[in-house]
Design a protein around this motif. Structure first.
Motif, mmCIF file in Angstrom:
data_model
loop_
_atom_site.group_PDB
_atom_site.id
_atom_site.type_symbol
_atom_site.label_atom_id
_atom_site.label_comp_id
_atom_site.label_asym_id
_atom_site.label_seq_id
_atom_site.Cartn_x
_atom_site.Cartn_y
_atom_site.Cartn_z
ATOM 1 N N LEU A 122 0.841 -1.202 0.000
ATOM 2 C CA LEU A 122 0.000 0.000 0.000
ATOM 3 C C LEU A 122 0.876 1.252 0.000
ATOM 4 O O LEU A 122 1.772 1.385 0.837
ATOM 5 N N THR A 123 0.633 2.138 -0.950
ATOM 6 C CA THR A 123 1.300 3.439 -0.892
ATOM 7 C C THR A 123 0.232 4.528 -0.876
ATOM 8 O O THR A 123 -0.759 4.452 -1.609
ATOM 9 N N ILE A 124 0.450 5.509 -0.029
ATOM 10 C CA ILE A 124 -0.476 6.640 0.063
ATOM 11 C C ILE A 124 0.331 7.910 -0.176
ATOM 12 O O ILE A 124 1.322 8.173 0.513
ATOM 13 N N THR A 125 -0.087 8.665 -1.197
ATOM 14 C CA THR A 125 0.611 9.895 -1.550
ATOM 15 C C THR A 125 -0.329 11.065 -1.261
ATOM 16 O O THR A 125 -1.450 11.101 -1.775
ATOM 17 N N SER A 126 0.126 11.996 -0.440
ATOM 18 C CA SER A 126 -0.728 13.129 -0.035
ATOM 19 C C SER A 126 -0.328 14.386 -0.816
ATOM 20 O O SER A 126 0.859 14.723 -0.909
ATOM 21 N N TYR A 127 -1.364 15.061 -1.345
ATOM 22 C CA TYR A 127 -1.146 16.302 -2.104
ATOM 23 C C TYR A 127 -1.905 17.443 -1.439
ATOM 24 O O TYR A 127 -2.841 17.217 -0.651
ATOM 25 N N GLU A 128 -1.544 18.660 -1.812
ATOM 26 C CA GLU A 128 -2.328 19.823 -1.396
ATOM 27 C C GLU A 128 -3.758 19.637 -1.898
ATOM 28 O O GLU A 128 -3.963 19.138 -3.017
ATOM 29 N N PRO A 129 -4.764 20.043 -1.100
ATOM 30 C CA PRO A 129 -6.152 19.868 -1.526
ATOM 31 C C PRO A 129 -6.393 20.502 -2.907
ATOM 32 O O PRO A 129 -5.807 21.537 -3.232
ATOM 33 N N GLY A 130 -7.235 19.846 -3.703
ATOM 34 C CA GLY A 130 -7.603 20.375 -5.021
ATOM 35 C C GLY A 130 -6.678 19.915 -6.134
ATOM 36 O O GLY A 130 -6.759 20.408 -7.259
ATOM 37 N N VAL A 131 -5.831 18.949 -5.858
ATOM 38 C CA VAL A 131 -4.831 18.533 -6.856
ATOM 39 C C VAL A 131 -5.478 18.001 -8.140
ATOM 40 O O VAL A 131 -4.958 18.235 -9.248
ATOM 41 N N LEU A 132 -6.605 17.329 -8.017
ATOM 42 C CA LEU A 132 -7.215 16.753 -9.227
ATOM 43 C C LEU A 132 -7.736 17.842 -10.162
ATOM 44 O O LEU A 132 -7.571 17.753 -11.380
ATOM 45 N N GLU A 133 -8.353 18.887 -9.568
ATOM 46 C CA GLU A 133 -8.838 19.995 -10.421
ATOM 47 C C GLU A 133 -7.658 20.674 -11.111
ATOM 48 O O GLU A 133 -7.700 20.991 -12.296
ATOM 49 N N ARG A 134 -6.586 20.868 -10.350
ATOM 50 C CA ARG A 134 -5.423 21.546 -10.944
ATOM 51 C C ARG A 134 -4.792 20.701 -12.060
ATOM 52 O O ARG A 134 -4.197 21.223 -12.979
ATOM 53 N N SER A 135 -4.948 19.384 -11.976
ATOM 54 C CA SER A 135 -4.358 18.512 -13.001
ATOM 55 C C SER A 135 -5.267 18.368 -14.213
ATOM 56 O O SER A 135 -4.868 17.761 -15.220
ATOM 57 N N GLU A 136 -6.484 18.884 -14.096
ATOM 58 C CA GLU A 136 -7.452 18.917 -15.208
ATOM 59 C C GLU A 136 -7.578 17.569 -15.921
ATOM 60 O O GLU A 136 -7.537 17.489 -17.154
#
Ligand code: FES
Ligand code: FE2
Length: 349
Positions: free
Chosen positions: A230-244
């Protein structure tokens, strides 16, 4: 019934000192594991064919083991090379030798047909030697059938309840994921396991790097005979919208990983190998992260052993399956298919 044509972890590499003969039991079969003079591992049946004394209390002589009852000596391929006081040795005088490899900082034994032992099938765990991670390894036994531990690892919906105090999994997002049956999205069935790749958006806190909101990408691979990565990678909130909708290329805030390997010692006892750690960039948090995980896995042990006890007291009683059990059901289908393909192993005469 356990699968035989697969690699079972039998220890972290550090458990096999150059001069040791290490006993280990897999599926009730006793093994004697030792290092040969070139440093590679050998695994013999831990039972002298003469009068069944364990070879693990014998003596290592070069690449061979001598039984210290009446002195028979066995090569790493199981052949008897010496019977004291006897010139001719029948080929029937032998012990079983098991394929064994060392990979990712761990030792793996193939319990099935030796000619099918394929090193490419060793599970790709992230070991303590991996420079990208700061992994700490550990081991403990559970008084349960290995299947119950697999079920537990496949079903992360237990986390908000069993790990309320440790993984901080009781936050509303984790609960929502469970209710939506997280299993519906991002799950791929593989030849020998299940891969799940999902997002947990809007996590408010975690116990690893503080009360900082983040979006987590959670990737889990579960492979036969019971290996969880299991790997869990944490990003700043909203990363998916920013990645479009494209690949996420942003630098994460934090990464963590755990690998958990289950080896059945017998029907009612299993060894649980695990490691846990942050990415190398946060190596200073290694002990902190490991401490949380270690406490969490003791929580699993308590509930699974209690469950096993209740199962023993309830012969014939069936489970009531729910949508949250989907990954377990899928994995069990894969396991059953592989089991049905196996040939019975022929024991030495
Ligand atoms: S039991 Fe091993 S030599 Fe007799
Ligand atoms: Fe758990």
């Amino acid at each position: 019934m356990f699968l035989r044509n697969c690699w079972y972890m039998v220890g972290w590499s550090t458990e096999f000192a150059d001069d040791a003969i290490v006993p280990f039991t897999v599926m009730d079969e006793p093994l004697a594991i030792y290092r040969k003079t070139d440093g590679s591992l050998a695994a013999l049946e831990d039972r002298c064919c003469h009068r069944l004394a364990p070879l693990s209390v014998g003596r290592k002589e070069g690449d061979e083991l001598r039984c210290m009852y009446h002195g028979l000596k066995f090569a790493a391929d199981g052949r008897c090379t010496e019977v004291p006081g006897q010139d001719r040795i029948s080929p029937r005088v032998c012990v079983r030798a098991y394929p064994i490899v060392e990979k990712h900082g761990a030792a793996w034994v193939w319990m099935g047909e030796a000619e099918k032992a394929d090193e490419a099938l060793v599970p790709p765990i992230i070991g303590p030697e991996n420079a990208e991670w700061a992994m700490q390894c550990s081991t403990f036994d559970m008084d349960v059938n290995a299947e119950l531990i697999s079920d537990n690892l496949l079903d992360l919906s237990h986390a908000p309840f069993v790990h309320e105090a440790t993984f901080g999994a009781s936050d509303p997002v984790a609960l929502k994921m469970m209710k939506e049956s997280e299993t519906k999205r991002g799950v791929t069935q593989l030849e020998r396991g299940v891969l799940a790749d999902r997002w947990q958006l809007g996590r408010q806190s975690n116990p690893y790097f503080g009360a900082r909101p983040c979006d987590d990408r959670v990737v889990s691979l579960f492979l036969v005979p019971g290996v969880f990565i299991l790997t869990i990678t944490s990003y700043e909130p909203g990363v998916l919208e920013r990645s479009e909708g494209g690949d996420v290329t942003e630098t994460p805030i934090f990464k963590r990983c755990t690998c958990q390997m289950i080896t059945p010692i017998s029907k009612n006892k299993s060894r649980f190998f695990f490691n846990f750690g942050p990415w190398a960039a946060a190596a200073d948090l290694k002990q902190h992260c490991f401490g949380i995980a270690d406490a969490a896995f003791q929580e699993d042990k308590r509930i699974i052993e209690a469950q096993q006890d209740m199962i023993h007291r309830s012969p014939g009683r069936k489970y009531v399956l729910l949508p949250m059990d989907q990954p377990v059901v899928r994995y069990n289908e894969i396991y059953s298919r592989l089991l049905a393909d196996e040939q019975p192993v022929v024991e030495p005469a």
